[in-house]
Structures are given as C-alpha cells and as structure tokens.
Design an enzyme around this catalytic site. Structure first.
Site: not given
Lengths: 405, 405
Positions: B127, B182, B196, B200
């Site tokens: 995290v 990127g 995502d 967390k």
C-alpha cells in the site's frame, strides 16, 4: 503490565486519559495485557481527582516499585526529568517521553543509560506531537540514504504565519490571537524565535545521521521579522513563508542544520500545511520525498504518541530495540552560510536596475502599494555569505531563504 | 543473513539494487549483519546479468535452503505467489511482499501460515509503495480508535486527474500521456476502474479494524466517467476531483469501504496531492487527522519499502510480531449507499428552480460555456439511495461524492 506517569500537566493527564479510554483497542493491537497505571508523580495535591489514590510526590515510589516496567516522562524541561529518567533507565525500566528539550540536550546520555539498563528510551511524541515520524524514519526508511529533511515543526508560528497569509493580519495581532486561543504562551519566545523547532531539528538530525546534534549547533532565526509586505511579495511568486527546520546531508562527517523562515512554493506539500498543523518532509535516495502531516501538539495527539511508545516498550520489555545515535562532534554541523547554496528572497530599498547590476539575474516580485524606491526579488542560488557580500552597501529590508522542498 | 528474492521484474530488480547500494546504511540502522542475496527466482534466463550465478528457476532451491531466513516475494498476482509464500511461511521463513493483490485476496491465510511457522509476513510495500503506512498505522497509532481512512491510492489515476485539472486535457488524452510516460499499462483497466485502489482499501481496512475485507466487498467505481465539465464545475467550488479509497468505522461489527471519484476541497491535504503521488489520511479519535504522502509506486520507492520490511524480519527472525487480522464476515462491510450520509455533486439537465424544488437547499456551481439547460450543484448530506430517489425522474449527467477529509 504496571506503568507509571511522571508529571500530570497537559500531556501527562492526556496519557492517563488515552490509556483509560482505549483499553479495548490497546488490548486488541498488542495482543497482550492492558496497561495498568500504578503511580502518577506530581507535586500538586490533586485532591478529588479520580486518580487520587495513585498520586505520589516521591519519585522513589516509582523507581523502587519492581512491578513498574514502563514509565512515561511528561514533566518537561531538563531538571529533574534528566535525573529521574537516567535512574529509571539504569534500573532497567523503559522510559518514553514527549520532552523534546530533554532529548535534544541529553538524548545521548539517556540512550547510553538505556543501553546500560538493557531497556528502551523512546520519544516519538517529542517531534511532531501525534505525527508518526521517529519510528517511520528509523524503520520504514531504513533502506534509504537520507539526503535532507525539512519540517514545519512548530504549530504556534505556523498559526501566526497562516493568519498573516490568509487574513492579512499583522504579526502582533496574529500573535495575540494565538495567545487568546491558547496556542501561544504568555512568553512566546521559545516558539516565535524558533527554539522549539530547533530542539526538534536536533532530534531528527541525530536520528537520521547517527551523531548527536545539540541546540547550540543549530543556527536559529524566528519569524518576528516577517512583515505583511514580505508575505505579499512572496504571494506574487506563488509562494508562502513558513518557519522551517532544515537538515542537509553533506557527507559522513558533515551536515547542515538550521531553523529559519523560508519561502515554500505552492505545490509543495509543505505549502498547504495551515493553522497549527505540522509536517515533516524526508527526502531519501530510493523513496524520493515522503511527507508526514498532522497535529504537532495538543493534549490527546501528543498523549496518543506517548502511549503508543509505552505499548511498544511493553511488547519489548525483555528486549533492547536497535535505536538511537552516537556522540556528537564539534565541527559536525557546518556553517551553512558559507557552504549551502540556495536562492534568496530579498526586499531592499533600491531600484530594479540596481538589483540587476548587483545580481545580473533576478526574478522581481510585486505587491499592492509597493513604494517606488522598494524592490523585492528572488536571486539565483548562492551562499548566504556571498549574498550578504553583494548586498553590503545596500539598504536591505529583509532576506529569506528559498527552499527546494 | 541470507535472503532470497522471488521475481526479477521492476520491483524485484529494485530490491536487489537497493540492498546492494545501501549496505552501509543498512548495517548502521540494524546494528547487524548485512543482507546477503543467496537466490533470485526468475523464469527468464538473465544471461549476462551481474547476478547470473544467483538465478534459479526452481522454487525449491529457496524453500530447501536452510540458511535463507527472509524472502521477498515480488512476483505479483495470486498464482504461483500464494503457493510459494504459504510454503515458505509454514517452513518458518519470513516473507515480505509488495503484492497487493495477494495480500488483499489471501492475506488471512498467509498470516495464519506465518503463525503456524512462527514467523512474519510483512507487506509495507503493498500500500502506498514507498510511503510508510502499514507500520505507522499498526504501531504509532495503536492508542487510537480509528474513525476513518481516505487515500489517494493509485498514481496512474491521480496523474490523469491532475492533467485534466491543471492542463484541461481530456480523459482520453491524459490516459494516453500516462501510457506514453510508462505510468499506465497498455490495458489500464485495473488502474482506471479503481481495482488497484480497491485492493489497497482491503489491506488498510483489514489492518485498521481487524477483520479481513475482500475486494468483492468493496464497491468500486473508476474515473472514466469524469469529464472536463465536472472538473470545471468543481473548480468553481474551490475543489478538485480525486479517486479516493474510503473506509469508515461504524461499529465493532460494521464498516463501510468503497472506492470512487470524490470532491475534495482545497485546503485538505489530499487536494494538493498531484501527479503520480499518493497520500493516505487516517483520522484517529486521539490524534486527529494524520496524513502520509509520497510516491505510491515505482521501482526504487517500492523496493526500499520491501527492503525495510526485510530488515525488520531480519531483526525479528526468532520472534513473531503481533501483526495481522482475523477472518472476515459476509455482512461486515455495509452497503454504503443506504447507510452513509454525505453531500453530493450533481450535474444534470434541469433548471436551477427544478434543483431547488427537488433539494430545497443546494449550492450552485458554474463553468465557462455552461449551457442554459445544464446545472451543477452540491447537495446537503444524504445517503446515495435517497439522492437517487430524488433524481429518479431527472436527466442526470454525473454524480460525485463529496468528502469531509
């Protein structure tokens, strides 16, 4: 586990309150027995206090109680806190504290006493009140070479500067408001002249780089020279003035450490720290910039950090943590004025062409009502000594460092 | 002490780099022996890599090496990371990881495996990348009842929103720029749809409140519906739109946990978190709001957190830390839509008087080029279900939660 609290002022009474009101969560988080307060050391009578039976005026009641394993020192100041803490540590009792003055002045000797007693001396609450900083820096950032630290370490001065920046209040009015709100003491010298922040810089520098730094090694300048004119000029450059403690790594044998007002540009995490809040930014070579923000003072925030340290000691009661620093050295903290290059904010009685003649390249600032014979500008990077040499013949009104945090 | 690294992608190779480049500071901070890399597990050939001799394709080389005490798992995903980690922990080897998917899905089983092996499973890097958050929450805030957590937990979406807010870039253009830089993967679904961040949230909620929360319990909404029109209206209210993971304590048996875009007002520490940075704000009953800020991803920041956990394991190799959580429950995470009251941002095709008729009290927002049949406003506090009922007959263009962090 039996514990004791020394000092029953704001923080000490907060420690008692936090322990009593969090017994459930404490038991859950530690998986262990609750903290049981066995003694409270205080010189007042505290008659009628619900904890009346726990009070003692005799330090030896704590020192000689073999069941007491962890002690919170919230007396403040160096004496008698130093003597008490040293005796407890040598006797193998863990001590935790919020006393930044004691840690900054006597940290090395007390860490050595803890070694001697094979116990722990912890002081998370001494910097940033309730903000976790000591433990994260020691543990979570352990795989970083720390390059620098910059912190808003004093809530009183940050409140005053916030009032000046946001309300256009004068320094004197803002200080009076801080006093009325209970944020500043009757004698506000330790806060506004930067001494409080300087002690915290000592603790952070000692922990980050392993050698004790003492308050007299930290060049310290407060905020009493900051005017609304400066605030206004800096605002035109999208910046704010903050009282910062700064530490810069130079090499294994040298660091810079100083406290002063500084221009912070908006967009920095430090610029948005308002009111009595504190924040500490740590720059590591692997992690980049990390920043820790929260209430840097106050009864319950500070007390909650003291109690967290007590829980840590309770878990490690038979075990010495790897934590602390070694002896300091006289020339370890360099004179930043001759070594550290940075841009400066300058306000002076001169013309723009005078400024360009002296500095070649400057960024001029402006303010409402700017007199025709006054300029303010940001210079290129240079040392403070080089700057002052250039300005030797000028009528300078103020000089403020500009940070890159 | 001998260690192993499993997975030699971005984070894994960063772990090797951080260990090698920080041997001096690591030795100083731990007071102990250096970390010596004995094996690197990777399925590629890595011919010519300076660590060529250390590579193995066979997990058993690590499992069966009695000298290896600590292993970094940076494979990512659930399989085979779960199987490997479980076997190592049961064999008494400590494992540290940056693998948020694995911790969110299988944390409970792996913490139980660590119990069985009397060793530690640590995941600071899972995290907030390099930001210290797991350990501070577990230790430094141990004497607090945590009331809520709000975090900017995904750098990719924060970068996209920053470009929309500051550059007026469209969502599609900002996403493309993130991919070119990127910051976003070719298939950006996990980031932009909030998955995502949701993982967390699971880890933070599990640790803060002691029961495992699974990704399917966290209602998750991404940022693909956010338009420049929304950004512009919110800006007129001195706010910004951020993708937030939010966790709210209700009682011992109930929490709320969700990921969604949210309006954050300027002045909040979360509002000034720009670019790919992350920040996590924790609200405790004693400490108030504390906030942790830094790089939430990237090779070296994440690797430095993995290595810090390895150092902690190395120090505790003979000792189980009190750390983790218990089993989850089906009804533990409530449907926030029917229970949590908050203000909402609404953009709709209607007139101002329609809005007032429906809501009585709203705060209207404005934007450049606002069509005459479009309004945007902030409502009073209510549940999302109540809001949607009121808007049942209206042509709604967007709804965004408004936070109090």
């Amino acid at each position: 586990m039996k514990i004791a609290v020394m000092g029953y002022g704001t923080v000490g009474s907060g420690v008692v309150e936090v322990i009593e009101q969090h017994s459930e969560v404490i038991a859950k988080r530690t998986g262990g027995e609750p903290l049981e307060i066995a003694h409270i050391l205080d010189l007042h009578d505290n008659i009628g206090d619900p904890h009346e039976a726990l009070f003692t005026k005799d330090f030896n009641d704590i020192l000689n109680d073999p069941e007491v394993k962890v002690v919170a020192e919230t007396i403040g100041g160096v004496n008698p806190a130093f003597d008490y803490t040293q005796k407890l540590l040598k006797a193998g009792k863990a001590v935790v504290t919020s006393n930044k003055e004691l840690v900054a002045q006597k940290g090395l000797e007390l860490l050595q006493a803890a070694d001697e007693g094979n116990t722990n001396y912890l002081f998370e609450a001494s910097v940033g009140g309730g903000i976790p900083i000591i433990r994260p820096m020691n543990q979570c950032l352990a795989a970083n070479n720390i390059e620098g630290i910059a912190g808003i370490l004093n809530g009183t001065t940050n409140f005053i500067l916030t009032m000046m920046i946001e309300q256009g209040m004068s320094f004197d009015d803002a200080l009076k408001l801080a006093q009325d709100n209970g944020y500043a003491e009757k004698d506000p010298t330790a806060d506004i002249e930067g001494f409080d922040a300087s002690r915290k810089v000592c603790i952070l520098a000692s922990l980050a780089f392993g050698k004790h730094v003492y308050p007299n090694q930290v060049e310290t300048e407060g905020i009493s020279n900051i005017t609304l004119e400066d605030v206004s000029y800096v605002s035109s450059a999208n910046g704010v003035i903050k009282l910062l403690g700064q530490i810069k790594y130079i090499n294994e044998d040298k660091i810079a450490a100083f406290v002063s007002p500084a221009v912070v540009y908006n967009g920095s995490q430090l610029a948005s720290v308002r009111d009595v809040f504190n924040a500490i930014l740590v720059r590591g070579d692997a992690v980049g910039d990390v920043c820790f923000y929260g209430r840097g003072a106050g009864k319950l925030p500070t007390a909650s950090a003291v109690v967290a340290d007590m829980l840590d000691c309770a878990k490690h009661v038979d075990r010495k943590k790897i934590f602390g620093w070694g002896a300091g050295e006289e020339d370890y903290v360099v004179d930043y004025r001759s070594t550290i290059e940075m841009p400066f904010y300058v306000r002076a009685k001169m013309s723009e062409s005078d400024a360009v003649n002296i500095f070649h390249n400057v960024k001029f600032l402006s303010r409402k009502g700017q007199p025709s014979d006054e300029v303010a500008f940001i210079t290129d990077k240079m040392t403070e000594n080089a700057l002052k040499e250039k300005l030797a013949d000028s009528e300078v009104l103020n000089i403020i460092k500009v940070t890159n945090y």
